[in-house]
Design a protein around this motif. Structure first.
Motif, PDB file in Angstrom:
ATOM      1  N   ILE A 230      20.511  12.400  -1.243  1.00 51.44           N
ATOM      2  CA  ILE A 230      19.381  13.290  -0.966  1.00 51.44           C
ATOM      3  C   ILE A 230      18.201  12.965  -1.883  1.00 51.44           C
ATOM      4  CG2 ILE A 230      18.622  15.691  -0.980  1.00 51.44           C
ATOM      5  CD1 ILE A 230      21.497  16.461  -0.233  1.00 51.44           C
ATOM      6  N   ALA A 231      18.489  12.727  -3.177  1.00 50.43           N
ATOM      7  CA  ALA A 231      17.414  12.482  -4.145  1.00 50.43           C
ATOM      8  C   ALA A 231      16.679  11.175  -3.846  1.00 50.43           C
ATOM      9  CB  ALA A 231      17.986  12.452  -5.563  1.00 50.43           C
ATOM     10  N   THR A 232      17.419  10.108  -3.550  1.00 51.85           N
ATOM     11  CA  THR A 232      16.770   8.806  -3.323  1.00 51.85           C
ATOM     12  C   THR A 232      16.124   8.721  -1.945  1.00 51.85           C
ATOM     13  OG1 THR A 232      18.920   7.921  -2.624  1.00 51.85           O
ATOM     14  CG2 THR A 232      18.258   7.555  -4.916  1.00 51.85           C
ATOM     15  N   GLY A 233      16.380   9.711  -1.068  1.00 52.34           N
ATOM     16  CA  GLY A 233      15.692   9.744   0.215  1.00 52.34           C
ATOM     17  C   GLY A 233      14.199  10.001   0.065  1.00 52.34           C
ATOM     18  N   PHE A 234      13.794  10.459  -1.129  1.00 54.61           N
ATOM     19  CA  PHE A 234      12.379  10.715  -1.406  1.00 54.61           C
ATOM     20  C   PHE A 234      11.774   9.610  -2.274  1.00 54.61           C
ATOM     21  CE2 PHE A 234      14.325  14.851  -0.642  1.00 54.61           C
ATOM     22  CZ  PHE A 234      13.455  15.412   0.271  1.00 54.61           C
ATOM     23  N   THR A 235      12.384   8.433  -2.254  1.00 48.89           N
ATOM     24  CA  THR A 235      11.912   7.349  -3.112  1.00 48.89           C
ATOM     25  C   THR A 235      11.693   6.062  -2.317  1.00 48.89           C
ATOM     26  OG1 THR A 235      14.151   6.554  -3.661  1.00 48.89           O
ATOM     27  CG2 THR A 235      13.217   8.299  -5.048  1.00 48.89           C
ATOM     28  N   ARG A 236      10.972   5.129  -2.943  1.00 47.90           N
ATOM     29  CA  ARG A 236      10.867   3.766  -2.443  1.00 47.90           C
ATOM     30  C   ARG A 236      11.818   2.933  -3.298  1.00 47.90           C
ATOM     31  NH1 ARG A 236       6.070   3.135  -3.393  1.00 47.90           N
ATOM     32  NH2 ARG A 236       5.145   3.639  -1.375  1.00 47.90           N
ATOM     33  N   TRP A 237      12.830   2.341  -2.631  1.00 49.33           N
ATOM     34  CA  TRP A 237      13.896   1.688  -3.398  1.00 49.33           C
ATOM     35  C   TRP A 237      14.392   0.476  -2.629  1.00 49.33           C
ATOM     36  CZ3 TRP A 237      19.507   3.861  -3.969  1.00 49.33           C
ATOM     37  CH2 TRP A 237      20.205   3.136  -4.937  1.00 49.33           C
ATOM     38  N   ASP A 238      14.324  -0.688  -3.275  1.00 48.70           N
ATOM     39  CA  ASP A 238      14.784  -1.913  -2.625  1.00 48.70           C
ATOM     40  C   ASP A 238      16.142  -2.375  -3.134  1.00 48.70           C
ATOM     41  OD1 ASP A 238      14.202  -2.826  -5.131  1.00 48.70           O
ATOM     42  OD2 ASP A 238      12.584  -4.179  -4.522  1.00 48.70           O
ATOM     43  N   GLY A 239      16.744  -1.611  -4.041  1.00 56.51           N
ATOM     44  CA  GLY A 239      18.068  -1.945  -4.532  1.00 56.51           C
ATOM     45  C   GLY A 239      18.078  -2.805  -5.775  1.00 56.51           C
ATOM     46  N   SER A 240      17.003  -3.501  -6.044  1.00 55.25           N
ATOM     47  CA  SER A 240      16.950  -4.371  -7.225  1.00 55.25           C
ATOM     48  C   SER A 240      16.144  -3.744  -8.354  1.00 55.25           C
ATOM     49  CB  SER A 240      16.359  -5.735  -6.848  1.00 55.25           C
ATOM     50  OG  SER A 240      15.048  -5.573  -6.309  1.00 55.25           O
TER      51      SER A 240
ATOM     52  N   ASN B 101      15.654  -1.596   2.402  1.00 53.95           N
ATOM     53  CA  ASN B 101      14.849  -0.374   2.327  1.00 53.95           C
ATOM     54  C   ASN B 101      15.809   0.808   2.144  1.00 53.95           C
ATOM     55  OD1 ASN B 101      12.883   1.558   2.461  1.00 53.95           O
ATOM     56  ND2 ASN B 101      12.048   0.904   4.429  1.00 53.95           N
ATOM     57  N   TYR B 102      16.368   0.913   0.939  1.00 50.74           N
ATOM     58  CA  TYR B 102      17.437   1.875   0.693  1.00 50.74           C
ATOM     59  C   TYR B 102      16.936   3.316   0.662  1.00 50.74           C
ATOM     60  CZ  TYR B 102      20.199  -2.235  -0.423  1.00 50.74           C
ATOM     61  OH  TYR B 102      20.854  -3.441  -0.341  1.00 50.74           O
ATOM     62  N   GLY B 103      15.720   3.533   0.232  1.00 48.34           N
ATOM     63  CA  GLY B 103      15.176   4.885   0.247  1.00 48.34           C
ATOM     64  C   GLY B 103      15.070   5.418   1.662  1.00 48.34           C
ATOM     65  N   TYR B 104      14.586   4.582   2.567  1.00 45.23           N
ATOM     66  CA  TYR B 104      14.468   4.961   3.982  1.00 45.23           C
ATOM     67  C   TYR B 104      15.862   5.178   4.580  1.00 45.23           C
ATOM     68  CZ  TYR B 104      12.643   4.763   8.788  1.00 45.23           C
ATOM     69  OH  TYR B 104      12.295   5.053  10.090  1.00 45.23           O
ATOM     70  N   ALA B 105      16.807   4.295   4.231  1.00 48.97           N
ATOM     71  CA  ALA B 105      18.180   4.427   4.732  1.00 48.97           C
ATOM     72  C   ALA B 105      18.805   5.733   4.270  1.00 48.97           C
ATOM     73  CB  ALA B 105      19.025   3.241   4.269  1.00 48.97           C
TER      74      ALA B 105
END
Length: 305
Positions: A49-59, A272-276
């Motif tokens: 839930i928390a990372t759904g509000f972020t831009r995160w590429d995993g690296s 695009n882990y945040g979007y996922a």
């Protein structure tokens, strides 16, 4: 002052009631599950839930971007089509799929001739991996060598339709891969039917009730909780359905059979882990809403006896 006991009369210690003892044992057996949930489920859910509000590429570390993931998701054509498909599959799962599994359970409960053979045949698809089952259906619906087209050609020579690749056949074909296979639900309802006291059936027959009336007025109401569980499992399977679509239609034609797990996995493949995780949060919320609705509608928190 506390009065002293008279003569040889002793004060009996106050013990636990039968209900309290059962409650203690219930919590003892629940503790391992609670510990596993806290360790392996609660923290991932919070992270999801928390990372759904972020831009995160995993690296690189995730950076907060507000509701941008959800805005992009809600505005996408794939998401709108996925929700539409999910609502259709949810309706089919809660009605046709569950009704068919309950019907099979009632049939097996009456111990008909050949019932064991029916049970074995009915369970065979459940022991096949979903990916392998999907590959089987690719040939089943094949335009040239598929069984479906061969059967139709008996009545309509020259019939040739690539079921998995044309609209609206693809949606029907994907739905038919699971709608008549409810083994787990059947076993749950069958177990509930076998637990019904025989005295209830005997009393009903003495009053002149037919088998159909016993099934409708006694058996099915007493299986309310297992039927509700069946509905929850069936809808949850539709929310998370991935292999069957990925290995058959891949969401096509165009986006006819698109669903949320396909959007999620595509986002992961694009780093695009945040979007996922925003998609995963939507799936989690949908499942939670279904759980609350079914629990209240079927009063699953209340005892049936």
């Amino acid at each position: 002052m506390k009065p002293e006991p008279r003569g040889n009369q002793a004060v009996k210690p106050i013990g636990l009631t039968h209900k309290q003892k059962n409650l203690i044992w219930i919590w003892i057996f629940l503790l391992p599950s609670i510990a596993a949930f806290l360790a392996f489920y609660l923290m991932p859910i919070i992270t999801l839930i928390a990372t759904g509000f972020t831009r995160w590429d995993g690296s690189r570390p995730p950076t907060y971007n507000g509701i941008n993931n959800y805005v992009s998701l809600f505005n996408s054509v794939a998401f709108k089509k996925s929700i539409q498909n999910l609502l259709v599959w949810t309706l089919v799962a809660a009605t046709v799929h569950v009704a068919y599994s309950v019907l099979i359970a009632v049939y097996l409960y009456k111990k008909p001739f050949g019932g064991r053979f029916v049970r074995v045949i009915y369970m065979v698809p459940n022991i096949i991996a979903p990916a392998a089952w999907a590959m089987i259906y690719r040939y089943f619906y094949n335009q040239d060598i598929g069984i479906v087209n061969h059967v139709v050609r008996i009545f309509s020579p020259g019939y040739s339709v690539p079921w998995l690749y044309v609209s609206p056949h693809a949606m029907v074909a994907v739905t038919m891969t699971w709608v008549f296979y409810g083994v787990v639900g059947t076993l749950i309802v069958l177990g509930d039917l076998m637990a019904i006291p025989a005295e209830l059936h005997e009393a009903a027959r003495i009053d002149g009730a037919s088998d159909w009336k016993i099934t409708r007025m006694i058996n099915l109401p007493l299986c309310r909780i297992s039927i509700g569980t069946n509905i929850l499992l069936s809808i949850n399977a539709r929310i998370t359905m991935y292999e069957m679509i990925r290995f058959t239609t891949r969401g096509g034609p165009i986006n006819d059979t698109w669903n949320l797990p396909l959007i999620l996995t595509d986002a992961i493949n694009n780093s695009n882990y945040g979007y996922a995780n925003a998609v995963g949060s939507i799936m989690f919320a949908f499942g939670l809403i279904v759980l609350i609705i079914i629990n209240r509608a079927l009063r699953m928190h209340e005892s049936v006896y």
